[in-house]
Design a protein around this motif. Structure first.
Motif, mmCIF file in Angstrom:
data_model
loop_
_atom_site.group_PDB
_atom_site.id
_atom_site.type_symbol
_atom_site.label_atom_id
_atom_site.label_comp_id
_atom_site.label_asym_id
_atom_site.label_seq_id
_atom_site.Cartn_x
_atom_site.Cartn_y
_atom_site.Cartn_z
ATOM 1 N N VAL A 94 0.845 -1.185 0.000
ATOM 2 C CA VAL A 94 0.000 0.000 0.000
ATOM 3 C C VAL A 94 0.883 1.238 0.000
ATOM 4 O O VAL A 94 1.827 1.314 0.778
ATOM 5 C CB VAL A 94 -0.873 0.037 1.283
ATOM 6 C CG1 VAL A 94 -1.848 1.198 1.234
ATOM 7 C CG2 VAL A 94 -1.597 -1.282 1.496
ATOM 8 N N LYS A 95 0.602 2.170 -0.883
ATOM 9 C CA LYS A 95 1.348 3.427 -0.886
ATOM 10 C C LYS A 95 0.368 4.595 -0.851
ATOM 11 O O LYS A 95 -0.766 4.470 -1.326
ATOM 12 C CB LYS A 95 2.209 3.539 -2.160
ATOM 13 C CG LYS A 95 3.203 2.405 -2.373
ATOM 14 C CD LYS A 95 4.240 2.269 -1.283
ATOM 15 C CE LYS A 95 5.396 3.262 -1.428
ATOM 16 N NZ LYS A 95 6.411 3.035 -0.342
ATOM 17 N N THR A 96 0.790 5.702 -0.287
ATOM 18 C CA THR A 96 -0.097 6.873 -0.330
ATOM 19 C C THR A 96 -0.193 7.338 -1.778
ATOM 20 O O THR A 96 0.664 7.048 -2.608
ATOM 21 C CB THR A 96 0.400 8.025 0.570
ATOM 22 O OG1 THR A 96 1.732 8.317 0.201
ATOM 23 C CG2 THR A 96 0.347 7.628 2.021
ATOM 24 N N ALA A 97 -1.297 8.079 -2.059
ATOM 25 C CA ALA A 97 -1.703 8.213 -3.464
ATOM 26 C C ALA A 97 -1.856 9.634 -3.958
ATOM 27 O O ALA A 97 -2.711 9.899 -4.785
ATOM 28 C CB ALA A 97 -3.008 7.462 -3.673
ATOM 29 N N GLY A 98 -1.095 10.547 -3.447
ATOM 30 C CA GLY A 98 -1.221 11.895 -3.984
ATOM 31 C C GLY A 98 -2.501 12.563 -3.534
ATOM 32 O O GLY A 98 -3.020 12.265 -2.469
ATOM 33 N N GLU A 99 -3.039 13.431 -4.373
ATOM 34 C CA GLU A 99 -4.128 14.286 -3.922
ATOM 35 C C GLU A 99 -5.511 13.669 -4.031
ATOM 36 O O GLU A 99 -6.396 13.954 -3.253
ATOM 37 C CB GLU A 99 -4.106 15.593 -4.716
ATOM 38 C CG GLU A 99 -2.952 16.478 -4.282
ATOM 39 C CD GLU A 99 -3.102 17.888 -4.788
ATOM 40 O OE1 GLU A 99 -4.134 18.201 -5.418
ATOM 41 O OE2 GLU A 99 -2.165 18.674 -4.557
ATOM 42 N N PHE A 103 -4.939 6.113 -0.786
ATOM 43 C CA PHE A 103 -3.924 5.090 -1.024
ATOM 44 C C PHE A 103 -4.074 4.468 -2.400
ATOM 45 O O PHE A 103 -5.135 4.533 -3.015
ATOM 46 C CB PHE A 103 -4.047 3.958 0.014
ATOM 47 C CG PHE A 103 -3.907 4.427 1.430
ATOM 48 C CD1 PHE A 103 -2.700 4.917 1.898
ATOM 49 C CD2 PHE A 103 -4.999 4.388 2.300
ATOM 50 C CE1 PHE A 103 -2.570 5.369 3.206
ATOM 51 C CE2 PHE A 103 -4.879 4.835 3.613
ATOM 52 C CZ PHE A 103 -3.666 5.325 4.060
ATOM 53 N N ARG A 104 -2.985 3.868 -2.835
ATOM 54 C CA ARG A 104 -3.134 2.932 -3.941
ATOM 55 C C ARG A 104 -2.652 1.580 -3.478
ATOM 56 O O ARG A 104 -1.723 1.464 -2.671
ATOM 57 C CB ARG A 104 -2.409 3.406 -5.201
ATOM 58 C CG ARG A 104 -0.964 3.707 -5.040
ATOM 59 C CD ARG A 104 -0.528 4.698 -6.128
ATOM 60 N NE ARG A 104 0.871 5.050 -5.940
ATOM 61 C CZ ARG A 104 1.868 4.569 -6.695
ATOM 62 N NH1 ARG A 104 1.617 3.759 -7.702
ATOM 63 N NH2 ARG A 104 3.116 4.908 -6.451
ATOM 64 N N VAL A 105 -3.297 0.558 -3.983
ATOM 65 C CA VAL A 105 -3.013 -0.804 -3.555
ATOM 66 C C VAL A 105 -2.591 -1.586 -4.786
ATOM 67 O O VAL A 105 -3.189 -1.449 -5.855
ATOM 68 C CB VAL A 105 -4.280 -1.431 -2.924
ATOM 69 C CG1 VAL A 105 -4.099 -2.922 -2.692
ATOM 70 C CG2 VAL A 105 -4.622 -0.738 -1.614
ATOM 71 N N PHE A 106 -1.556 -2.399 -4.615
ATOM 72 C CA PHE A 106 -1.093 -3.226 -5.722
ATOM 73 C C PHE A 106 -1.730 -4.600 -5.647
ATOM 74 O O PHE A 106 -2.110 -5.033 -4.562
ATOM 75 C CB PHE A 106 0.443 -3.310 -5.688
ATOM 76 C CG PHE A 106 1.053 -1.972 -5.974
ATOM 77 C CD1 PHE A 106 1.303 -1.584 -7.293
ATOM 78 C CD2 PHE A 106 1.311 -1.069 -4.938
ATOM 79 C CE1 PHE A 106 1.814 -0.314 -7.559
ATOM 80 C CE2 PHE A 106 1.819 0.191 -5.209
ATOM 81 C CZ PHE A 106 2.074 0.574 -6.520
ATOM 82 N N PRO A 107 -1.864 -5.268 -6.772
ATOM 83 C CA PRO A 107 -2.480 -6.602 -6.719
ATOM 84 C C PRO A 107 -1.631 -7.529 -5.838
ATOM 85 O O PRO A 107 -0.429 -7.302 -5.682
ATOM 86 C CB PRO A 107 -2.492 -7.068 -8.174
ATOM 87 C CG PRO A 107 -1.599 -6.147 -8.921
ATOM 88 C CD PRO A 107 -1.513 -4.880 -8.141
ATOM 89 N N ARG A 108 -2.273 -8.531 -5.282
ATOM 90 C CA ARG A 108 -1.573 -9.437 -4.376
ATOM 91 C C ARG A 108 -0.310 -9.974 -5.062
ATOM 92 O O ARG A 108 -0.360 -10.431 -6.201
ATOM 93 C CB ARG A 108 -2.491 -10.597 -3.995
ATOM 94 C CG ARG A 108 -2.299 -11.078 -2.578
ATOM 95 C CD ARG A 108 -3.375 -12.054 -2.198
ATOM 96 N NE ARG A 108 -4.516 -11.412 -1.552
ATOM 97 C CZ ARG A 108 -4.513 -11.003 -0.280
ATOM 98 N NH1 ARG A 108 -3.422 -11.153 0.477
ATOM 99 N NH2 ARG A 108 -5.579 -10.448 0.241
ATOM 100 N N GLY A 109 0.821 -9.852 -4.379
ATOM 101 C CA GLY A 109 2.080 -10.294 -4.978
ATOM 102 C C GLY A 109 2.756 -9.210 -5.807
ATOM 103 O O GLY A 109 3.907 -9.346 -6.189
ATOM 104 N N GLY A 110 2.027 -8.139 -6.088
ATOM 105 C CA GLY A 110 2.593 -7.080 -6.916
ATOM 106 C C GLY A 110 3.338 -6.033 -6.096
ATOM 107 O O GLY A 110 3.314 -6.061 -4.876
#
Lengths: 351, 351
Positions: A94-99, A103-110
């Motif tokens: 999970v990374k924060t996602a700007g404005e 958050f943005r979430v990557f697919p499992r394993g990604g």
């Protein structure tokens, strides 16, 4: 592993330790020179997982101090942190996602280096107001970037409910051929009755309008108004046989249902999409909607009508979704605007 | 069989025909001289069943005329008739019930001459307002006569939903021994956090207060206010460590939850009954309530709080009952009054 408290982040200076943290979970942002900058969210999570100790000078920073600092420069920090932790604990990067989103979430394993973002996540408190137009903006923004929108709603005890949200274009299979010449009906309080058996048969046969009650076909106010608009029904009072023209009929209906015009607009639109629309009273919502003959199939949708400038609360939305889920139907929110009716779908999901 | 239209009833003059109608279904009221007086409701039902033809002089009275006459001297006639017909079609003997309720229903196979009334029936339109105090009056009146109260709610399409209604006295098995000396907690926006692990353990261990989130016990505003009232919690702000006394805490909570005092009163009462109370957000209601350890058993009740002078709508009540039903829990309405909190139970039934 030690990290040093900086103004608005935590820094891991040692390149080996930094790459260890980064490579196992993609926490933080690598710095030139080999160090790693962690956001407060990330640092807190790593502290709770006993993978990090935050120092200020040589002194350890206690958890509540770190949290206070994190909260001080981040509105709704606690809500965001609960969502961040939950998604991390489910094994997502999970990374924060700007404005635009939280958050943005990557697919499992990604991961950020190998895969594209799967979901945008908006973290919301159940106490936050639910504003329809900004909700739709979020949906459209997510759709433009071809990512799924995930709403993470935090209740007052920190429990999380996830919803997926998108637009819908419901379509039915009913072809309503019309019902020939105007049918005569009688108005009794808030009910419209068709005593003429042939007329009743034409109405029910063409579009499943009304409900047979004994020898009489009973139409709801909405059905009657729609059929009057279509020139298929003429209404007079039961008591005095006086004609009731459409404007007078609508005025009367408004007394019983203050949101009559709202409902009628959505009803009209759903009918134009080839669907059979019945009251959703039993489900505590406005309509239940069939894609075809309601005597043969179950209603697929529950539809809740929402006016243009509607602001509601998350518990109300949650309730509608939960109800539909309980009876195995999809909930659609019909957003009735002057330029047309739009449909939004909200579904509970487990990420 | 012919009946003659009178001013406010239909009369069957022939004694043989009269006793035939009376004995098969207990329709009407026998007259001295052997005739039978039928109420309009009864006459309409018999006309629809093709067992009666109503004449005025020698001329047959058409159905819509008969209905117009019936409606003219009976408020909400259509609603009552829909309920009457439905109960009759289910095979019950139904009689009108004087002033307090609409109908009385005899047990299956019973009749006015052999058995006591089983249910009082109140026929309601879904559009009628739901007034809490008159609802409770109905319940109490039914209980005084030791009959069950059946609410028959008619939706706009004439569909019926039946509810049983009574009082409830929920009780749990939790014995909360208290948690010793005051526990320190920190306020962050709308959340209260306990960083002190021993204190957190004492709170959760004694009454399942709060929820462990990572290394921190998180209390809801309601839980925190209750524990402060009980002298078990002391709250200071996370950012500045400034003490937050109870009145200030409540004032702050009111900003997030305008119905905070209402909820807190019901919470306090439910706790005093030995139950564990958690938020009902996921179910779109105020609380979910456990009779004991929430980690071991499912919540038995959903509780919706209602202020003293509350007027709501039937769709709202219907929604709450439907929701609880969908998750196999009982819905209780907690009526919060200055003299104490009362519990009303509403359940969908099939008569």
């Amino acid at each position: 592993m030690p990290g040093e408290l900086a103004k608005d982040c935590v820094v891991i200076g040692d390149p080996t330790e930094a790459s260890q943290i980064y490579n196992k979970g993609f926490y933080g942002y690598p710095m030139s020179g080999g160090g790693l900058q962690l956001e407060f969210l990330e640092a807190l999570f790593l502290v709770e997982a006993s993978r990090l100790e935050v120092l200020s000078g040589e002194k350890p920073v206690p958890l509540h101090k770190l949290m206070a600092m994190a909260a001080s420069d981040n509105r709704d920090f606690e809500i965001k942190y609960i969502v961040y932790r939950d998604l991390r604990q489910r094994g997502y990067v999970v990374k924060t996602a700007g404005e635009d989103f939280d958050f943005r979430v990557f697919p499992r394993g990604g991961s950020p280096t190998t895969t594209q973002t799967k979901n945008w996540v908006a973290a919301r408190s159940e106490r936050a107001l639910f504003d329809m137009s900004s909700f739709v903006e979020d949906i459209d923004r997510a759709e433009r970037t071809r990512k799924e929108l995930l709403l993470a709603v935090v209740d007052e005890e920190g429990d999380l409910t996830y919803y997926s949200a998108d637009r819908a274009e419901p379509k039915g299979r009913l072809e309503d051929p019309g019902s020939g010449e105007e049918v005569e009906a009688r108005l009794l309080e808030d009910r419209v009755l068709v005593f003429d058996e042939a007329g009743a048969q034409r109405l029910y046969g063409s579009g499943y309008y009304g409900k047979q009650l004994g020898k009489v076909l009973q139409l709801s106010l909405i059905e009657a108004a729609y059929l009057m608009e279509e020139g298929r029904l003429r209404v007079s009072t039961l008591a005095t046989s006086r004609n009731v023209p459409l404007p007078r009929f609508k005025k009367r209906a408004l007394k019983f249902q203050p949101d009559f015009e709202l409902r009628l607009s959505a009803y009209r639109d759903l009918r134009s999409r080839g669907m059979v629309v019945k009251t959703g009273f039993k489900y505590g919502t406005h309509f239940r909607v069939y894609e075809d003959d309601p005597d043969k199939i179950h209603a697929r949708f529950l539809v809740h009508c929402i006016p243009e400038d509607h602001t509601t609360t998350w518990p109300e939305m949650s309730r509608a979704v939960r109800l539909a889920h309980g009876v195995k139907k999809e909930i659609l929110f019909a957003w009735v605007r002057p330029q047309g009716t739009e449909y939004l779908r909200l579904a509970r999901v487990r990420p």
